[in-house]
Design an enzyme around this catalytic site. Structure first.
Site, PDB file in Angstrom:
ATOM      1  CG  LEU A  49      -6.786 -16.334  -6.971  1.00 29.53           C
ATOM      2  CD1 LEU A  49      -7.146 -16.288  -7.987  1.00 29.53           C
ATOM      3  CD2 LEU A  49      -7.516 -17.914  -6.480  1.00 29.53           C
ATOM      4  N   GLY A  50      -4.036 -15.944  -3.072  1.00 29.48           N
ATOM      5  CA  GLY A  50      -1.888 -15.620  -3.190  1.00 29.48           C
ATOM      6  C   GLY A  50      -1.059 -16.952  -2.581  1.00 29.48           C
ATOM      7  CG  ASP A  91      -9.841  -3.587  -8.111  1.00 26.34           C
ATOM      8  OD1 ASP A  91      -9.690  -3.813  -6.928  1.00 26.34           O
ATOM      9  OD2 ASP A  91      -9.455  -3.204  -8.507  1.00 26.34           O
ATOM     10  CE1 TYR A 180       2.393  -6.815   3.307  1.00 24.08           C
ATOM     11  CE2 TYR A 180       5.135  -7.048   4.237  1.00 24.08           C
ATOM     12  CZ  TYR A 180       4.074  -7.413   3.496  1.00 24.08           C
ATOM     13  OH  TYR A 180       3.144  -8.629   4.603  1.00 24.08           O
TER      14      TYR A 180
HETATM   15  P1  NAD Z   1      -0.035 -12.577  -1.625  1.00 26.54           P
HETATM   16  O1  NAD Z   1       1.869 -11.572  -2.607  1.00 26.54           O
HETATM   17  O2  NAD Z   1       1.132 -14.508  -2.618  1.00 26.54           O
HETATM   18  O3  NAD Z   1      -1.499 -12.365  -2.410  1.00 26.54           O
HETATM   19  C1  NAD Z   1      -1.677 -10.995  -2.880  1.00 26.54           C
HETATM   20  C2  NAD Z   1      -3.111 -11.829  -3.809  1.00 26.54           C
HETATM   21  O4  NAD Z   1      -3.228  -9.940  -3.559  1.00 26.54           O
HETATM   22  C3  NAD Z   1      -2.542 -12.313  -5.013  1.00 26.54           C
HETATM   23  O5  NAD Z   1      -2.949 -13.010  -5.540  1.00 26.54           O
HETATM   24  C4  NAD Z   1      -2.512 -10.857  -5.736  1.00 26.54           C
HETATM   25  O6  NAD Z   1      -3.741 -11.292  -6.724  1.00 26.54           O
HETATM   26  C5  NAD Z   1      -4.100  -9.603  -4.608  1.00 26.54           C
HETATM   27  N1  NAD Z   1      -4.687  -8.471  -5.141  1.00 26.54           N
HETATM   28  C6  NAD Z   1      -3.554  -7.769  -5.735  1.00 26.54           C
HETATM   29  N2  NAD Z   1      -4.274  -6.567  -5.941  1.00 26.54           N
HETATM   30  C7  NAD Z   1      -5.213  -6.661  -5.840  1.00 26.54           C
HETATM   31  C8  NAD Z   1      -6.802  -5.846  -6.064  1.00 26.54           C
HETATM   32  N3  NAD Z   1      -6.313  -4.259  -6.535  1.00 26.54           N
HETATM   33  N4  NAD Z   1      -7.731  -6.164  -5.933  1.00 26.54           N
HETATM   34  C9  NAD Z   1      -7.794  -7.687  -5.061  1.00 26.54           C
HETATM   35  N5  NAD Z   1      -7.041  -8.054  -4.621  1.00 26.54           N
HETATM   36  C10 NAD Z   1      -5.686  -8.207  -4.541  1.00 26.54           C
HETATM   37  O7  NAD Z   1       0.387 -12.666  -0.314  1.00 26.54           O
HETATM   38  P2  NAD Z   1      -0.024 -13.763   0.703  1.00 26.54           P
HETATM   39  O8  NAD Z   1       1.617 -13.890   1.344  1.00 26.54           O
HETATM   40  O9  NAD Z   1      -0.828 -14.852   0.290  1.00 26.54           O
HETATM   41  O10 NAD Z   1       0.179 -12.599   1.952  1.00 26.54           O
HETATM   42  C11 NAD Z   1      -0.948 -12.922   2.196  1.00 26.54           C
HETATM   43  C12 NAD Z   1      -1.979 -10.838   3.290  1.00 26.54           C
HETATM   44  O11 NAD Z   1      -1.013 -11.468   4.609  1.00 26.54           O
HETATM   45  C13 NAD Z   1      -0.802 -10.225   2.630  1.00 26.54           C
HETATM   46  O12 NAD Z   1      -1.381  -8.702   3.113  1.00 26.54           O
HETATM   47  C14 NAD Z   1       0.575 -10.194   3.398  1.00 26.54           C
HETATM   48  O13 NAD Z   1       1.480  -8.600   4.245  1.00 26.54           O
HETATM   49  C15 NAD Z   1      -0.007 -10.919   4.501  1.00 26.54           C
HETATM   50  N6  NAD Z   1       1.108 -11.524   5.694  1.00 26.54           N
HETATM   51  C16 NAD Z   1       1.855 -12.446   4.212  1.00 26.54           C
HETATM   52  C17 NAD Z   1       2.811 -12.616   5.004  1.00 26.54           C
HETATM   53  C18 NAD Z   1       3.871 -14.358   4.319  1.00 26.54           C
HETATM   54  O14 NAD Z   1       4.856 -14.826   4.559  1.00 26.54           O
HETATM   55  N7  NAD Z   1       3.433 -14.479   3.248  1.00 26.54           N
HETATM   56  C19 NAD Z   1       3.926 -12.637   6.575  1.00 26.54           C
HETATM   57  C20 NAD Z   1       2.940 -11.652   6.951  1.00 26.54           C
HETATM   58  C21 NAD Z   1       1.518 -11.236   6.820  1.00 26.54           C
END
Ligand code: NAD
Length: 353
Positions: A49-50, A91, A180
């Protein structure tokens, strides 16, 4: 750990195939064939949901059918998400719960998105350690035990001030200065280790800042999303980075396609398990210039905060030539196409809400 009875069943299965258990990288042919399901895989997305999850789920559901892609997270989904296809609570800190999901939903692939991003991670280090490190351990071990193909995204944040920054090659010194980044280097190394030690089909891409019209999750590159909303709303934006802060970026369409193309690349083509990928690099100043071609009255002020220190330790330009050579990565969106598309997407979103 797998319960003893399950281990016995797995051991028995391996015996049945004893005529074909020639091992390399510690992996049998049987193990290989069980996780090479690319025709119609059943996929679990954690942390779906991210910013990236819903777009990725939609994309994979178009390829493999709605029911084959199970979205999961620890937060309550919107009505739209709940009605769009399977959604479950997962989770990543609950190993038994994850085992139950893999078994009951007959999962073949995991796309592991759960994480606390760079800026949010610094605000709650103990939680970032748990979610990003313990969560990655759980998912990697789970994928090993059930022979799943695992995708785990890494980031430009996996590099630090001692890394070459312009360009940053695929293999170089990695001494990140955020929890991170530390957690992502750890995940890269654990995944590679499980690949070489146990034959886990681990795949990891290091992404730059991903830009989309969905709310970002608290990263250092978030300004490049927020600026579009403020440009259309107030025509005024206060940027938390200096105007000359150059960072690698990618539009979400390229990001989701990179994940899928990489996941379906035959293992033999991969020379490594962790690749840099990128599309463009720009500064806030250059982004403003590109946006002003569409919204000439946009005004910008600069007020750097703690995220500036993080950005100053990250790559300016990312070298993704190995991904381009090994499995044919190529981006479609440059800064001008990105800006044009984002203005259209954000305008549509604002009108709809
Ligand atoms: P986000 O922060 O928008 O979403 C992360 C999700 O993880 C959230 O919905 C949160 O509820 C969930 N979460 C937190 N704790 C949890 C738990 N204990 N169990 C299950 N879910 C849990 O992140 P995003 O931007 O969608 O990124 C997704 C992935 O891609 C991440 O691993 C991030 O490191 C990687 N990434 C993202 C970007 C970017 O620009 N968005 C860039 C490089 C890498």
């Amino acid at each position: 750990m797998l319960p003893r009875a399950a281990c016995r069943v797995l051991a028995g299965k391996l015996c049945q195939f004893s005529g074909r258990t020639a091992r390399y990288h510690g992996q049998s042919e049987w193990e290989q064939s069980s996780h090479s399901c690319t025709d119609n895989p059943r996929i679990l997305i954690t942390g779906s949901l991210g910013q990236l999850g819903p777009v990725m789920a939609h994309f994979l559901r178009e390829k493999y059918s709605v029911d084959n892609v199970i979205m999961s997270d620890i937060i309550k989904p919107t009505k739209e998400i709940a009605e769009s296809g399977p959604y479950i609570f997962a989770d990543v800190l609950d190993f038994k719960g994850l085992q139950r999901i893999v078994v009951m939903h007959r999962i073949d692939w995991i796309i592991h998105f759960s994480a606390l991003l760079s800026a949010i991670g610094e605000q709650n280090v103990p939680l970032a350690v748990r979610v990003n490190i313990e969560g990655a351990h759980n998912v990697i071990e789970l994928a090993k035990q059930y022979r799943l193909k695992l995708f785990l995204p890494s980031t430009i944040g996996a590099f630090g001030p001692e890394s070459p920054r312009n360009p940053t090659p695929n293999v170089t010194i990695q001494r990140p200065k955020t929890i991170y980044g530390v957690s992502k280097v750890h995940a890269e190394l654990m995944g590679e280790y499980y690949h070489y030690r146990f034959g886990l089909d681990f795949r990891c891409l290091r992404f730059p800042g991903v830009i989309s019209s969905d709310p970002p999750g608290g990263g250092t590159t978030d300004y490049a999303v927020a600026i579009f909303f403020e440009s259309l709303r107030e025509k005024l934006f206060e940027c938390y980075l200096r105007p000359d802060t150059r960072l690698p970026m990618m539009y979400i369409e390229d990001c989701k396609r990179a994940i899928w193309e990489y996941m379906v690349t035959p293992s033999e083509k991969l020379k490594r398990r962790v690749y840099n990928v990128t599309a463009m690099s720009f500064t806030p100043e250059e982004l403003v210039t590109a946006i002003r071609k569409h919204i000439p009255s946009l005004k910008i002020t600069y007020n750097p905060d703690s995220r500036q220190n993080i950005a100053d330790s990250w790559p300016c330009v990312f070298d993704d030539s190995e991904a381009r050579n090994d499995w044919g990565w190529s981006h479609n969106y440059d800064i001008n196409k990105l800006v044009e598309t984002m203005i259209r997407d954000v305008r549509n979103k604002m009108e709809a809400s």
